[in-house]
Structures are given as structure tokens and as C-alpha cells.
Design an enzyme around this catalytic site. Structure first.
Site, PDB file in Angstrom:
ATOM      1  CG  HIS A  26      47.587  40.171  34.609  1.00 46.42           C
ATOM      2  ND1 HIS A  26      48.675  40.390  34.843  1.00 46.42           N
ATOM      3  CD2 HIS A  26      47.035  41.481  34.477  1.00 46.42           C
ATOM      4  CE1 HIS A  26      49.061  41.534  34.994  1.00 46.42           C
ATOM      5  NE2 HIS A  26      48.108  42.350  34.699  1.00 46.42           N
ATOM      6  CG  HIS A  44      48.028  52.448  34.982  1.00 46.70           C
ATOM      7  ND1 HIS A  44      48.255  52.262  33.641  1.00 46.70           N
ATOM      8  CD2 HIS A  44      48.279  51.534  35.529  1.00 46.70           C
ATOM      9  CE1 HIS A  44      48.679  51.213  33.338  1.00 46.70           C
ATOM     10  NE2 HIS A  44      48.708  50.667  34.613  1.00 46.70           N
ATOM     11  CD  GLU A  85      47.190  46.719  33.973  1.00 48.63           C
ATOM     12  OE1 GLU A  85      48.172  47.221  34.353  1.00 48.63           O
ATOM     13  OE2 GLU A  85      47.328  45.410  33.774  1.00 48.63           O
ATOM     14  CG  ASP A  99      44.952  47.030  38.085  1.00 50.17           C
ATOM     15  OD1 ASP A  99      45.099  47.815  37.112  1.00 50.17           O
ATOM     16  OD2 ASP A  99      45.911  46.908  38.979  1.00 50.17           O
ATOM     17  CG  HIS A 108      53.144  48.245  33.872  1.00 51.02           C
ATOM     18  ND1 HIS A 108      52.604  47.163  33.705  1.00 51.02           N
ATOM     19  CD2 HIS A 108      52.012  49.051  34.569  1.00 51.02           C
ATOM     20  CE1 HIS A 108      51.436  47.158  34.256  1.00 51.02           C
ATOM     21  NE2 HIS A 108      51.119  47.992  34.829  1.00 51.02           N
ATOM     22  CG  ASP A 155      50.652  49.613  38.571  1.00 48.93           C
ATOM     23  OD1 ASP A 155      49.646  49.610  39.154  1.00 48.93           O
ATOM     24  OD2 ASP A 155      50.388  49.582  37.358  1.00 48.93           O
ATOM     25  CE1 TYR A 176      51.797  45.657  41.478  1.00 47.18           C
ATOM     26  CE2 TYR A 176      53.719  46.906  40.905  1.00 47.18           C
ATOM     27  CZ  TYR A 176      52.119  46.562  40.805  1.00 47.18           C
ATOM     28  OH  TYR A 176      51.044  47.261  40.140  1.00 47.18           O
ATOM     29  CG  HIS A 189      48.331  47.483  43.400  1.00 52.97           C
ATOM     30  ND1 HIS A 189      47.044  47.093  43.043  1.00 52.97           N
ATOM     31  CD2 HIS A 189      48.866  48.033  41.910  1.00 52.97           C
ATOM     32  CE1 HIS A 189      46.588  47.129  41.743  1.00 52.97           C
ATOM     33  NE2 HIS A 189      47.807  47.566  41.156  1.00 52.97           N
TER      34      HIS A 189
HETATM   35 FE1  FEO Z   1      49.095  48.598  35.770  1.00 53.63          FE
HETATM   36 FE2  FEO Z   1      47.861  48.144  38.981  1.00 53.63          FE
HETATM   37  O1  FEO Z   1      47.738  48.523  37.071  1.00 53.63           O
END
Ligand code: FEO
Length: 387
Positions: free
Chosen positions: A24, A78, A80, A82, A144, A163, A191, A222
């Protein structure tokens, strides 16, 4: 596709996204991973899931060590996508699993994305026994997203940090000490700059919490797992979250007929002459997310644009918008640029630099048409006058 052992009874079961080049709007030149972890104890827990298109990979890796239907808990650190995208697939494959998420934001966010699943809200400080091991949940709101939490396993001294401490970095290695350390740190820094910097205050709070926990291993959602360089990544987060770079100059510009470019090069040379490390970027050639990482090391920010149609160039406006959104602090800044007749860009850049909260350390450097040798010498002297 197989699970990879992290510790006895604990496995990485995530997904490798080798080909991703844009997350994104963030360039992921080394791809990405979506890490999920499986803990096999008296109860079986999956920590986080993966992006939806990788659901099959997640299930295959889990199936290499255990029947997915035996999973009792899915910890969603989280919302989000992903990390949560595979939850609907997991809910089908693991009909007995309870999805553990933060109260109230995790439940609210997951419900909005996936409807009513079998959620168990937890508050910061809540614990969950798996048998020999315990999971302890620590809320990290706005690190975040509002729902974020991290999961701590005290018996293993293992932190599942989601994250935080992550890197968009796809490798066939899973640990910091079997990966290229410079690449890993560079991706962790990128990151931080692009995802975490905006929430530096929360990052500083999380850093303190994590320091007190004293993890032997940090398993982010990640990139690679920190086990030999835990202190290095914690030192990095401490430094980056203070917003106090000691030195360095970031010179960013776009140019039409090379006059603003000549000014940028003169500024860069002048800083170099003062012993200040310089990073010089032409916005036509580099991506915002690659440029912005340098801000972590730079006390000075110089932004240049010619004037086009009474405005700064759109590339420069985009850079300033992106930088402002990330909320860097404690920088000294100035604008520069050549112009033909109107010359409005310089004042516009100054306004945006002020909105970033930066101190304007020089009056704007503004030259009509082509910079002369004398004008370039003046620029050099002004940079030398900076303390
Ligand atoms: Fe905030 Fe890796 O997603």
C-alpha cells in the site's frame, strides 16, 4: 510447504511473499513475509494468521506438524488484513478455535472485517494458560492501529511483537543470525520510518515495556526473528523513537531545467564540506518510502522545487505531505528553488515545513532562472553559517 521450528514445540508457519514490490504505497524491494507461529502444548495456539491469498500456505505449513482442527486458540495481535486476512479460512479449518483479540478494538475491528466469529476479548495484562506455557497479552494501542497488542510467553522468554520490530524482508532464512545483518537492519529501519515513526511516542512506551520483559527472542509478524541481535533492534528503536538525530542532512528536490538541481548539489557539497553526512534525492528518481528512511539520521532537511503554474512541483508536494503525516520531530529545515517569474514554490514549501513542526533555520534560497557562480557561493556560505 513445511513448518520451521523456532523452539521446541514452537513453529513458524507463515507465508513468503517473494514478489511483493508495493505494500500500500511502501516499496518492498526485498518482498515481504507474513509470519504466523504455532505453539503446541496441552492446548494448541496459533499466533496471528497471514494475508488472505496465502491461507493455503499457512494451512499447509500447520498441517506439516499438526491437524489444524486441533488448534484451540488463534491469537490475533492485530486486525490489519496482512495478519487477519486468513481468519475466515482458519475459522473453517479450526472449528473449535477461539479467536483471542484485544478488547474492545480488536473485537470491533475483526467483526467489521469478517462478521461474527468466535471471539474472546482480552485486556492488557490478561493471561492464557496453554499447559506448560502461558501467554500474556500487552496492549500496544496505536502501534500502529488502535487494536494492536503483543503476546509474551514468559516460560520461553519469547515475544510475539506483531508489526513492531518487523521488516518487509523475504528470505528463505527465518532468524537474524542466518540472514544478512545489514539488510535486516536496513529493512527494520525502513519499516520503522514508514510504519512506526508516526507513533514514536507509543513506540518509546513499547520499547520500555519490552526492555523490562528482557526477551531472549522477538518474533515479529514480518521478516526474520531476532535472537542474536535482540539488543541491536532494541537499540535501534530507542534511537529512532527519540526523534533526535545528531547530524546528517537530507536534501530532497525536483527540478525542471537543472537550476534547482544545481542548487541542491551546491547545498549537498556545502554540508559535506562541513563534515555533515548528506543524502541527496531527486524525487523523479526515488520513491518516497525509500527517501524517508534517511530522515531517521538527519537533523537538517532541505527541500527544493522550481515554481510551475504558481505552485511547487506535485512531486515535492507529495513528499511534504508524506513527511508531515509521519510526524518527525526536532528537525531544522529550509527551502530552496529557482523560478522564472512568480516564484511561489519557496514560500509554499516553507509553510509545509512549518506545519511539520520544523524550525526554519535559513531564509529560503531563491534564485531567478540560472544560478550564477556568485549565487552558488552565497549558498555555500549560508550552509557554512549553520551551527
Ligand atoms: Fe499493521 Fe503488518 O500490519
Amino acid at each position: 510447504m513445511n513448518a520451521i521450528q523456532v523452539k521446541e514445540g514452537i513453529y513458524w508457519v507463515g507465508a513468503l511473499d517473494w514478489h511483493l514490490r508495493n505494500f500500500h504505497g511502501y516499496t518492498t524491494n526485498r518482498g515481504a513475509t507474513y509470519n504466523a507461529y504455532l505453539i503446541i502444548d496441552e492446548k494448541v495456539a496459533l499466533i496471528d494468521a497471514v494475508k488472505a491469498p496465502f491461507s493455503k500456505e499457512l494451512l499447509e505449513r500447520i498441517s506439516s506438524v499438526i491437524d489444524p482442527s486441533k488448534i484451540d486458540y488463534i491469537i490475533s495481535n492485530h486486525v490489519e488484513m496482512d495478519h487477519s486476512g486468513a481468519l475466515p479460512a482458519m475459522a473453517k479449518a479450526c472449528p473449535n478455535a477461539t479467536i483471542v483479540t484485544s478488547a474492545p478494538s480488536g473485537v470491533k475491528g475483526l467483526t467489521a472485517h469478517y462478521g461474527q466469529l468466535n471471539y474472546m476479548p482480552v485486556k492488557s495484562g490478561s493471561t492464557l494458560s496453554l499447559g506448560k506455557r502461558t501467554l500474556s497479552f500487552v496492549a500496544t494501542p496505536m502501534l500502529h492501529w488502535p487494536d494492536n497488542m503483543i503476546t509474551w510467553c514468559p516460560e520461553e522468554k519469547l515475544l510475539f511483537s506483531n508489526d513492531a520490530f518487523g521488516q518487509h524482508y523475504c528470505t528463505n532464512t527465518r532468524f537474524d543470525d542466518d540472514s544478512d545483518f545489514c539488510e535486516t537492519m536496513q529493512e527494520a529501519k525502513k519499516y520503522y520510518a514508514n510504519i512506526i515513526m508516526c507513533y514514536g511516542k507509543q513506540a518509546a512506551g513499547a520499547w520500555k515495556t519490552v526492555k523490562e520483559l528482557a526477551p531472549e527472542m522477538i518474533a515479529p509478524s514480518h521478516g526474520v526473528i531476532w535472537r542474536s541481535h535482540v539488543d541491536d533492534i532494541l537499540d535501534g528503536y530507542e534511537k529512532w523513537s527519540t526523534h533526535e538525530p545528531e547530524t546528517g542532512a537530507l536534501v530532497v528536490f525536483d527540478s525542471m531545467w537543472h537550476s534547482t538541481e544545481t542548487m541542491a548539489q551546491t547545498i549537498a557539497e556545502a554540508f559535506t564540506g562541513q563534515g555533515v553526512p548528506v543524502k541527496l534525492y531527486d524525487l523523479k528518481q526515488s520513491h518516497l518510502s525509500d527517501i524517508i528512511v534517511n530522515l531517521l539520521d538527519c537533523k537538517y532537511v532541505a527541500v527544493g522545487s522550481p515554481t510551475l503554474n504558481n505552485n511547487m512541483l506535485p512531486t515535492v508536494a507529495a513528499f511534504l505531505c508524506y513527511m508531515k503525516g509521519l510526524s518527525p520531530k526536532n528537525r531544522r529545515a529550509f527551502s530552496f528553488g529557482s523560478y522564472g517569474w512568480g516564484g511561489q514554490a519557496n514560500a509554499q514549501i516553507d509553510e509545509e515545513l512549518k506545519k511539520c513542526g520544523f524550525e526554519l533555520c535559513l531564509d529560503t534560497l531563491k534564485i531567478q532562472y540560472i544560478p550564477s557562480e556568485e549565487q552558488l557561493k552565497e549558498i555555500d556560505e549560508k550552509i557554512k553559517s549553520l551551527d
